[in-house]
Scaffold this motif. Structure first.
Motif, PDB file in Angstrom:
ATOM      1  N   MET B 106       0.822  -1.211   0.000  1.00  0.00           N
ATOM      2  CA  MET B 106       0.000   0.000   0.000  1.00  0.00           C
ATOM      3  C   MET B 106       0.853   1.258   0.000  1.00  0.00           C
ATOM      4  O   MET B 106       1.799   1.377   0.773  1.00  0.00           O
ATOM      5  CB  MET B 106      -0.924  -0.010   1.213  1.00  0.00           C
ATOM      6  N   GLY B 107       0.514   2.203  -0.865  1.00  0.00           N
ATOM      7  CA  GLY B 107       1.140   3.520  -0.842  1.00  0.00           C
ATOM      8  C   GLY B 107       2.253   3.698  -1.867  1.00  0.00           C
ATOM      9  O   GLY B 107       2.837   2.739  -2.375  1.00  0.00           O
ATOM     10  N   LEU B 207      -1.153  10.353   0.047  1.00  0.00           N
ATOM     11  CA  LEU B 207      -0.141   9.674   0.872  1.00  0.00           C
ATOM     12  C   LEU B 207      -0.749   9.085   2.139  1.00  0.00           C
ATOM     13  O   LEU B 207      -0.054   8.446   2.918  1.00  0.00           O
ATOM     14  CB  LEU B 207       0.970  10.655   1.261  1.00  0.00           C
ATOM     15  N   ASP B 208      -2.055   9.301   2.358  1.00  0.00           N
ATOM     16  CA  ASP B 208      -2.671   8.848   3.596  1.00  0.00           C
ATOM     17  C   ASP B 208      -4.115   8.454   3.317  1.00  0.00           C
ATOM     18  O   ASP B 208      -4.794   9.073   2.496  1.00  0.00           O
ATOM     19  CB  ASP B 208      -2.603   9.978   4.630  1.00  0.00           C
ATOM     20  N   PHE B 209      -4.568   7.414   3.973  1.00  0.00           N
ATOM     21  CA  PHE B 209      -5.907   6.882   3.758  1.00  0.00           C
ATOM     22  C   PHE B 209      -6.949   7.658   4.560  1.00  0.00           C
ATOM     23  O   PHE B 209      -8.087   7.788   4.127  1.00  0.00           O
ATOM     24  CB  PHE B 209      -5.906   5.420   4.210  1.00  0.00           C
ATOM     25  N   TYR B 210      -6.575   8.174   5.720  1.00  0.00           N
ATOM     26  CA  TYR B 210      -7.555   8.825   6.604  1.00  0.00           C
ATOM     27  C   TYR B 210      -7.568  10.337   6.390  1.00  0.00           C
ATOM     28  O   TYR B 210      -8.365  10.850   5.605  1.00  0.00           O
ATOM     29  CB  TYR B 210      -7.285   8.413   8.062  1.00  0.00           C
ATOM     30  N   GLU B 211      -6.670  11.067   7.050  1.00  0.00           N
ATOM     31  CA  GLU B 211      -6.693  12.529   6.918  1.00  0.00           C
ATOM     32  C   GLU B 211      -6.426  12.977   5.478  1.00  0.00           C
ATOM     33  O   GLU B 211      -6.989  13.956   5.007  1.00  0.00           O
ATOM     34  CB  GLU B 211      -5.653  13.148   7.852  1.00  0.00           C
ATOM     35  N   ALA B 214      -9.610  12.974   3.540  1.00  0.00           N
ATOM     36  CA  ALA B 214     -10.716  13.690   4.198  1.00  0.00           C
ATOM     37  C   ALA B 214     -11.702  12.751   4.889  1.00  0.00           C
ATOM     38  O   ALA B 214     -12.889  13.034   4.979  1.00  0.00           O
ATOM     39  CB  ALA B 214     -11.449  14.586   3.188  1.00  0.00           C
ATOM     40  N   LEU B 216     -13.462  10.980   8.119  1.00  0.00           N
ATOM     41  CA  LEU B 216     -13.816  11.448   9.467  1.00  0.00           C
ATOM     42  C   LEU B 216     -13.552  10.376  10.523  1.00  0.00           C
ATOM     43  O   LEU B 216     -13.817  10.595  11.704  1.00  0.00           O
ATOM     44  CB  LEU B 216     -15.299  11.840   9.514  1.00  0.00           C
ATOM     45  N   ASP B 217     -13.064   9.206  10.121  1.00  0.00           N
ATOM     46  CA  ASP B 217     -12.998   8.067  11.049  1.00  0.00           C
ATOM     47  C   ASP B 217     -11.577   7.602  11.357  1.00  0.00           C
ATOM     48  O   ASP B 217     -11.381   6.449  11.764  1.00  0.00           O
ATOM     49  CB  ASP B 217     -13.833   6.910  10.505  1.00  0.00           C
ATOM     50  N   GLY B 218     -10.578   8.468  11.197  1.00  0.00           N
ATOM     51  CA  GLY B 218      -9.213   8.100  11.588  1.00  0.00           C
ATOM     52  C   GLY B 218      -8.978   8.335  13.068  1.00  0.00           C
ATOM     53  O   GLY B 218      -9.885   8.748  13.797  1.00  0.00           O
ATOM     54  N   MET B 245      -3.978   5.295  -3.626  1.00  0.00           N
ATOM     55  CA  MET B 245      -2.719   5.685  -3.008  1.00  0.00           C
ATOM     56  C   MET B 245      -1.460   5.297  -3.784  1.00  0.00           C
ATOM     57  O   MET B 245      -0.361   5.359  -3.232  1.00  0.00           O
ATOM     58  CB  MET B 245      -2.645   5.111  -1.580  1.00  0.00           C
TER      59      MET B 245
END
Lengths: 309, 309
Positions: B106-107, B207-211, B214, B216-218, B245
């Motif tokens: 991933m990434g 570069l990121d799955f959560y923040e 966008a 709301l559940d990280g 990603m």
């Protein structure tokens, strides 16, 4: 929102999540672990966790749990340690007693997904006083191959202790400070063991293994051997002793969550002398066990001290 | 340095590496594949490769090779497809006939390590006319879950078709252009099949799955539901139909290597309606097969056409 609990009259160090939206969710699916609050009793499964070790390779994290089980006298004959995330191949997770071992793949994005879900897991499980250590491999600068580096500061490609993340299209800078006391305790463990050399130094964290680390052996390379040497010499002058690909976001996220954190990586080669990993499989394997041995000793020491007190 | 070969009077499309240092190396260790030029006969093992499919999950890439073997009539009863990278757990690689299937984790950093070594592998094996397709999963915007997106442009967090990489501490911007003709051919394959909906659209690579997406559940979230909706609406207005990603560095590196490349990802959920993957395991699994089916059909069509000509 800390989950502070009073125990023996003292307030424990709690895990923070910094997300007001989580409270309004009826359940939380930790998708990449194949776990969730409505499908698993996370406090029962993980409430006793005090140490989390994370590393890139799932095989290494399984071998770590077998090693630490033996070290702590918690292994049973023919014991197998099932992968708690067996329903997915994204990450592997193993547990014995108070120790959790989790793989994170390679690179900042991969470890950041894992850490978001690990931090929520520890929060949902109401864990307190958790120490997290990344045990990994790295390229060294000015070190004999096999030397273990405990990270003082995780720095970026211009040697600054910061991580720039993009949130809603805008850059947000986070500190990559690690726990200085924990780093010194780990260095002391290496002195206790006297099996291999360990140093405290800065760790450069990059987004790429080849061009991002000034290697000459990638599919693309637009710079000379001299350019490479001068960049790595600059890094050395800034206190960088090794280079890897996960420490910055690991440090930043642990700091935001109130987790005591350390990065312990072995240097597999001396980058001023080469780029390719030409050591034999057996030698590389023995190097890779050093961070495990160091952290295993630390955990044992801490657990013995808490039994006595 | 292209390895141009004349065959049937026409010059093949060759694989480029852009690294003058490679010529002076006596051997090349592809460390994360556990392969090398002095230990493996790469032309014999891989010289006939014409299609490479890459995807995050090792399990999915194994299931793809089983599927494509059946589709191409190359499967034998009880055949097992051994992992060519069995000596490492970093990536998994499978081959049948002219098709190679490789996992990439991933990434961006994880897929970039794999691509550096894949491009060198194809170069050392003297492959020509290779098409590479990333088959993956993604979050959709304005699409029914299960819709397949063939990427027109891979864009960054401010919706620009570019990738900024850091080399020797300095930013280098690379184009993330993909092969427009190949994208159209893949769209036509979906029309041939008439089994699921497929669209061509821009893909945002983060570069990121959560923040970074966008969510709301990280573990951390510093923005509101309204901020999220407005950011994703901006993305939609810029032509973004899904978010994943890996596509930007995949597009950039394939372009630099003269590889015909496409990104085919299924949208597992509609991000304006939620962040968590709440669909059942079976439904998510059936969605994940769609890119495989689409690319399988494309490969079959191409091989049949080349037999006829």
């Amino acid at each position: 929102m800390p989950l502070g609990e009073e125990k023996n009259g003292a307030c424990d160090r709690s895990i923070y999540v910094n997300n007001p939206h989580l409270d309004s969710m009826t359940d939380d699916i930790l998708y990449h672990f194949n776990l969730g609050t409505s499908t698993h009793d996370l406090p029962a499964m993980f409430g006793d966790v005090k140490f989390v070790c994370v590393g890139g390779s799932p095989w290494r994290m399984k071998s770590f749990i077998e090693y630490i089980a033996k070290e702590l006298g918690l292994s049973e004959p023919n014991a197998d340690y099932p992968n708690i995330c067996a329903g997915t191949d994204r990450y592997a997770m193993y547990k014995v007693g108070p120790v959790l071992s989790v793989s994170h793949g390679m690179g900042i994005p991969s470890i950041s997904i894992m850490l978001h879900e690990l931090i929520k897991l520890l929060y949902h499980a109401r864990c307190t006083d958790v120490t997290v250590v990344r045990i990994g491999t790295s390229g060294g600068i000015g070190l004999k191959p096999g030397t273990v580096v405990v990270t003082k500061q995780s720095v970026d490609s211009v040697f600054q202790p910061r991580l720039e993340q993009i949130i809603l299209g805008k850059p947000v800078v986070r500190s990559t400070e690690l726990d200085g006391e924990l780093a010194e305790e780990l260095l002391q463990c290496s002195k206790d063991l006297a099996e291999f050399e360990t140093v405290i130094g800065n760790t450069m964290c990059t987004l790429d293994f080849y061009e991002g680390q000034a290697r000459l052996d990638g599919a693309f390379c637009s710079y000379s051997e001299e350019d490479k040497q001068s960049y790595l010499a600059e890094a050395y002058a800034a206190g960088v002793r090794n280079i890897e690909m996960e420490s910055s976001v690991f440090a930043a996220m642990c700091k935001l969550s109130n987790l005591r954190a350390a990065v312990v990586c072995v240097a597999l080669l001396h980058r001023l002398k080469g780029d390719q990993l030409t050591s034999s499989h057996d030698v590389l394997n023995s190097y890779q066990q050093r961070p495990q041995v160091l952290v295993g000793h630390y955990i044992k020491k801490k657990l013995n001290a808490s039994k006595k007190s």
